[in-house]
Design a protein around this motif. Structure first.
Motif, PDB file in Angstrom:
ATOM      1  N   THR A  59       0.833  -1.203   0.000  1.00  0.00           N
ATOM      2  CA  THR A  59       0.000   0.000   0.000  1.00  0.00           C
ATOM      3  C   THR A  59       0.865   1.250   0.000  1.00  0.00           C
ATOM      4  N   ASN A  60       1.940   1.252   0.819  1.00  0.00           N
ATOM      5  CA  ASN A  60       2.858   2.393   0.831  1.00  0.00           C
ATOM      6  C   ASN A  60       3.527   2.585  -0.519  1.00  0.00           C
ATOM      7  N   ALA A  61       3.891   1.481  -1.163  1.00  0.00           N
ATOM      8  CA  ALA A  61       4.541   1.584  -2.468  1.00  0.00           C
ATOM      9  C   ALA A  61       3.592   2.161  -3.515  1.00  0.00           C
ATOM     10  N   LEU A  62       2.369   1.657  -3.558  1.00  0.00           N
ATOM     11  CA  LEU A  62       1.433   2.077  -4.598  1.00  0.00           C
ATOM     12  C   LEU A  62       0.939   3.505  -4.403  1.00  0.00           C
ATOM     13  N   GLY A  71       2.182   3.425  -8.315  1.00  0.00           N
ATOM     14  CA  GLY A  71       1.065   3.239  -9.237  1.00  0.00           C
ATOM     15  C   GLY A  71       1.162   4.143 -10.444  1.00  0.00           C
ATOM     16  N   ARG A  72       1.589   5.390 -10.246  1.00  0.00           N
ATOM     17  CA  ARG A  72       1.736   6.328 -11.367  1.00  0.00           C
ATOM     18  C   ARG A  72       2.877   5.900 -12.286  1.00  0.00           C
ATOM     19  N   MET A  73       3.985   5.445 -11.688  1.00  0.00           N
ATOM     20  CA  MET A  73       5.116   5.008 -12.503  1.00  0.00           C
ATOM     21  C   MET A  73       4.779   3.746 -13.293  1.00  0.00           C
ATOM     22  N   LEU A  74       4.014   2.838 -12.693  1.00  0.00           N
ATOM     23  CA  LEU A  74       3.577   1.645 -13.416  1.00  0.00           C
ATOM     24  C   LEU A  74       2.695   2.025 -14.603  1.00  0.00           C
ATOM     25  N   ASN A 225       8.016   9.803 -14.460  1.00  0.00           N
ATOM     26  CA  ASN A 225       8.997   8.733 -14.309  1.00  0.00           C
ATOM     27  C   ASN A 225       8.376   7.373 -14.621  1.00  0.00           C
ATOM     28  N   THR A 226       9.190   6.506 -15.217  1.00  0.00           N
ATOM     29  CA  THR A 226       8.772   5.129 -15.430  1.00  0.00           C
ATOM     30  C   THR A 226       9.208   4.284 -14.240  1.00  0.00           C
ATOM     31  N   MET A 248      11.647  -3.255  -2.317  1.00  0.00           N
ATOM     32  CA  MET A 248      11.392  -4.645  -2.690  1.00  0.00           C
ATOM     33  C   MET A 248       9.981  -4.824  -3.238  1.00  0.00           C
ATOM     34  N   ALA A 249       9.008  -4.165  -2.615  1.00  0.00           N
ATOM     35  CA  ALA A 249       7.634  -4.245  -3.106  1.00  0.00           C
ATOM     36  C   ALA A 249       7.528  -3.648  -4.510  1.00  0.00           C
ATOM     37  N   THR A 250       8.234  -2.559  -4.739  1.00  0.00           N
ATOM     38  CA  THR A 250       8.233  -1.945  -6.072  1.00  0.00           C
ATOM     39  C   THR A 250       8.852  -2.874  -7.108  1.00  0.00           C
ATOM     40  N   ALA A 251       9.929  -3.566  -6.738  1.00  0.00           N
ATOM     41  CA  ALA A 251      10.570  -4.509  -7.656  1.00  0.00           C
ATOM     42  C   ALA A 251       9.616  -5.634  -8.042  1.00  0.00           C
TER      43      ALA A 251
END
Length: 278
Positions: A59-62, A71-74, A225-226, A248-251
């Motif tokens: 949740t913090n990552a997204l 979420g925006r970068m994804l 950013n991507t 790690m969650a982002t990866a």
């Protein structure tokens, strides 16, 4: 059909399982790191069992990330990868169609000029490409991320080679039935090219998803950013401890879209690579 049995089969399966384990273990460690706290990651030994902070870290990552929500970068990476894949395929299949089925002056010269651009990757022409994109006002835009990368000599070559294998009888039959060039392309060539398009889409989507240098130059706003850029920015430097659970969650989140594309298009992808008769 001869089937291998006994020790040979057992050995091959053991090697296959070992290879899968070697490839998947770092990914599993990354997933474990995304479900624990920062202290759990840096202490020795690192836990090998997922922790209780899965929902919190993801949740913090997204929603927060480091500089920009993941979420925006994804979403930015998804637009870029899908745009590059669709653009490359559309331009390449039309170029190959024109080269194979139309007779016009300097036709083969045009094809070899396209083919020679294989010697000019993005890294070689990065400065003039950036200058043109900047002069057209494409900085910090999805058009700027996608448009300069949608030409593909490789895809044009592959479609040309496939079109050359299409029997001439199909062309003659289409003419007898009164089908024009666009009708022939839409009703005959496109259905025959489905597996080739699927195989190329998977390859080109992953190519666009993994782009780093071009997005780094064409974007200056953090919200553009991507995900690949975001991962690089999340890595701690100097005395910075970083936020490893979020990283790690982002990866893990970063590998999900390419994996999903490969899984959902696996049948067509393999068929497009190995099929010899259409």
């Amino acid at each position: 059909m001869v089937e291998k049995r006994g020790f040979g089969t057992i050995f091959m399966h053991a090697v296959l399982i070992l290879g899968i384990a070697i490839v998947c273990f770092p990914i599993y460690l990354t997933f474990v790191g995304s479900t624990v706290t920062h202290y759990d990651i840096v202490r020795v030994p690192m836990p090998l069992v997922p922790g209780p902070h899965f929902i919190e870290n993801y949740t913090n990552a997204l929603t927060a990330g480091i500089n920009v929500p993941v979420g925006r970068m994804l979403f930015n990476s998804l637009v870029m990868a899908a745009g590059i894949a669709v653009g490359k395929i559309a331009i390449s299949i039309l170029s190959a169609y024109a080269i194979v089925y139309f007779r016009f002056p300097f036709r083969m010269l045009g094809f070899w000029a396209i083919f020679m651009t294989l010697m000019l990757p993005v890294e070689v022409r990065i400065v003039p490409t950036y200058e043109v994109a900047a002069s057209l006002g494409l900085l910090n835009s999805y058009t700027g991320l996608v448009l300069p990368l949608i030409a593909s000599a490789t895809a044009t070559f592959l479609f040309r080679q496939f079109f050359l294998t299409v029997p001439d009888e199909l062309v003659e039959a289409a003419r007898v039935d009164g089908a024009g060039p666009l009708r022939f392309f839409k009703d005959i060539l496109l259905p025959l090219s489905t597996t080739n398009i699927a195989a190329l889409f998977v390859i080109l989507f992953i190519y666009g998803w993994n782009q780093f240098l071009w997005p780094l130059l064409i974007t200056t706003k953090p919200e553009m950013n991507t995900i690949v850029m975001g991962l690089k920015q999340m890595m701690p430097s100097a005395d910075d401890y970083g936020n490893w659970p979020v990283t790690m969650a982002t990866a893990i989140l970063a590998i999900l879209p390419p994996v999903a594309v490969v899984v959902f298009m696996q049948r067509l992808f393999v068929k497009g690579l190995v099929e010899t008769e259409k």
